[in-house]
Scaffold this motif. Sequence first.
Motif, PDB file in Angstrom:
ATOM      1  N   GLY A  74     -16.694  -6.024 -12.780  1.00 55.67           N
ATOM      2  CA  GLY A  74     -16.589  -6.855 -13.971  1.00 55.67           C
ATOM      3  C   GLY A  74     -16.684  -8.325 -13.613  1.00 55.67           C
ATOM      4  N   GLU A  75     -17.239  -9.092 -14.522  1.00 54.86           N
ATOM      5  CA  GLU A  75     -17.487 -10.508 -14.257  1.00 54.86           C
ATOM      6  C   GLU A  75     -16.207 -11.299 -14.062  1.00 54.86           C
ATOM      7  N   HIS A  76     -15.134 -10.888 -14.742  1.00 58.43           N
ATOM      8  CA  HIS A  76     -13.922 -11.707 -14.747  1.00 58.43           C
ATOM      9  C   HIS A  76     -12.741 -11.082 -14.010  1.00 58.43           C
ATOM     10  N   VAL A  77     -12.968  -9.995 -13.279  1.00 52.18           N
ATOM     11  CA  VAL A  77     -11.832  -9.339 -12.614  1.00 52.18           C
ATOM     12  C   VAL A  77     -11.217 -10.220 -11.530  1.00 52.18           C
ATOM     13  N   GLY A  78     -11.999 -11.157 -10.982  1.00 50.34           N
ATOM     14  CA  GLY A  78     -11.444 -12.068  -9.979  1.00 50.34           C
ATOM     15  C   GLY A  78     -10.281 -12.872 -10.520  1.00 50.34           C
ATOM     16  N   ILE A  79     -10.336 -13.207 -11.812  1.00 53.02           N
ATOM     17  CA  ILE A  79      -9.233 -13.940 -12.430  1.00 53.02           C
ATOM     18  C   ILE A  79      -7.974 -13.087 -12.409  1.00 53.02           C
ATOM     19  N   ALA A  80      -8.112 -11.805 -12.783  1.00 52.40           N
ATOM     20  CA  ALA A  80      -6.952 -10.901 -12.804  1.00 52.40           C
ATOM     21  C   ALA A  80      -6.360 -10.744 -11.411  1.00 52.40           C
ATOM     22  N   TYR A  82      -6.585 -12.855  -8.836  1.00 47.74           N
ATOM     23  CA  TYR A  82      -5.962 -14.106  -8.400  1.00 47.74           C
ATOM     24  C   TYR A  82      -4.642 -14.333  -9.120  1.00 47.74           C
ATOM     25  N   LYS A  83      -4.582 -13.998 -10.410  1.00 46.66           N
ATOM     26  CA  LYS A  83      -3.334 -14.153 -11.145  1.00 46.66           C
ATOM     27  C   LYS A  83      -2.261 -13.223 -10.589  1.00 46.66           C
ATOM     28  N   ALA A  84      -2.635 -11.988 -10.288  1.00 42.46           N
ATOM     29  CA  ALA A  84      -1.677 -11.034  -9.721  1.00 42.46           C
ATOM     30  C   ALA A  84      -1.186 -11.513  -8.358  1.00 42.46           C
ATOM     31  N   LEU A  85      -2.104 -11.979  -7.524  1.00 43.12           N
ATOM     32  CA  LEU A  85      -1.722 -12.478  -6.209  1.00 43.12           C
ATOM     33  C   LEU A  85      -0.816 -13.702  -6.330  1.00 43.12           C
ATOM     34  N   HIS A 142     -11.267  -7.758   0.830  1.00 36.36           N
ATOM     35  CA  HIS A 142     -11.787  -8.915   0.096  1.00 36.36           C
ATOM     36  C   HIS A 142     -11.191  -8.971  -1.304  1.00 36.36           C
ATOM     37  N   VAL A 143     -10.708 -10.153  -1.682  1.00 41.00           N
ATOM     38  CA  VAL A 143     -10.248 -10.398  -3.049  1.00 41.00           C
ATOM     39  C   VAL A 143     -11.297 -11.272  -3.730  1.00 41.00           C
ATOM     40  N   PRO A 144     -11.963 -10.764  -4.771  1.00 38.58           N
ATOM     41  CA  PRO A 144     -13.053 -11.522  -5.384  1.00 38.58           C
ATOM     42  C   PRO A 144     -12.585 -12.831  -6.010  1.00 38.58           C
ATOM     43  N   THR A 145     -13.398 -13.858  -5.849  1.00 37.91           N
ATOM     44  CA  THR A 145     -13.097 -15.180  -6.381  1.00 37.91           C
ATOM     45  C   THR A 145     -13.420 -15.240  -7.872  1.00 37.91           C
ATOM     46  N   PRO A 151      -8.495 -19.403 -11.929  1.00 38.35           N
ATOM     47  CA  PRO A 151      -7.530 -20.125 -11.106  1.00 38.35           C
ATOM     48  C   PRO A 151      -7.938 -20.138  -9.638  1.00 38.35           C
ATOM     49  N   ALA A 152      -7.411 -21.119  -8.921  1.00 36.95           N
ATOM     50  CA  ALA A 152      -7.706 -21.241  -7.492  1.00 36.95           C
ATOM     51  C   ALA A 152      -6.410 -21.167  -6.698  1.00 36.95           C
ATOM     52  N   ILE A 153      -6.521 -20.702  -5.474  1.00 34.26           N
ATOM     53  CA  ILE A 153      -5.390 -20.618  -4.552  1.00 34.26           C
ATOM     54  C   ILE A 153      -5.719 -21.453  -3.326  1.00 34.26           C
TER      55      ILE A 153
END
Length: 216
Positions: A74-80, A82-85, A142-145, A151-153
């Motif tokens: 999915g295009e936006h799963v990286g947001i999920a 990063y938020k979880a992390l 790998h955790v997708p960006t 959000p950024a870490i």
Amino acid sequence: MSHIITMTTADQNDIVSYLRGDELDANQQRMLDDHIRKDAHSDQLSLERQGIDLGLTIPEALDHLLARHANADGEHVGIAYYKALQHIIDWSGSDPIDFGVYSKPSTFFGRMSDELGRLGVPADLLPIDFLFAGPPEEIPFHVPTPVDGYPAIGRLPLAKAEPLADAYTAALDRVDNAFTYETKKIIDTMRVEHDEWQSALQHGHTMDTLFFSIQG
């Protein structure tokens, strides 16, 4: 759109231990059950109230990370992810402190990094390097960006806080006026963090990394 940057201090190994299948100690398990999962659920409810669908809920993303993968499509799963992390980071570290609010942090700190680099600050101490460093490299998958970068870490070893402050101080009287305020602010912040880190080490604490959260 404004982006809020906060900073917390944590033991990076504690954070990574959630994602590599280590047996959690009693405190970590309590944090996971009583706080991290609850915050992930609250974060998801907030998205749903805004009508935002990431294609993966934040609690689902958290479960993936705990199961040692982040391979949802999915295009936006990286947001999920990063938020979880970020919830793991938040509950593994000290209380977050404000670092600043910027409309375009990647642009501003990219320009600031160009300026400081020109004045001799090493590449690994430039703000664009540590503010957007991404998840710890020790995570075994790998955790997708996020697709748009937020959000950024970010992260910076506390051992680099004093060298960073010294390098910025050496450049301060030559830096462009557009970056003087932030340069001074980062110098002061890093000197405080170095001193607190040294004090914490004397009392047996193991926090070793500054983590940065850039939210949109």
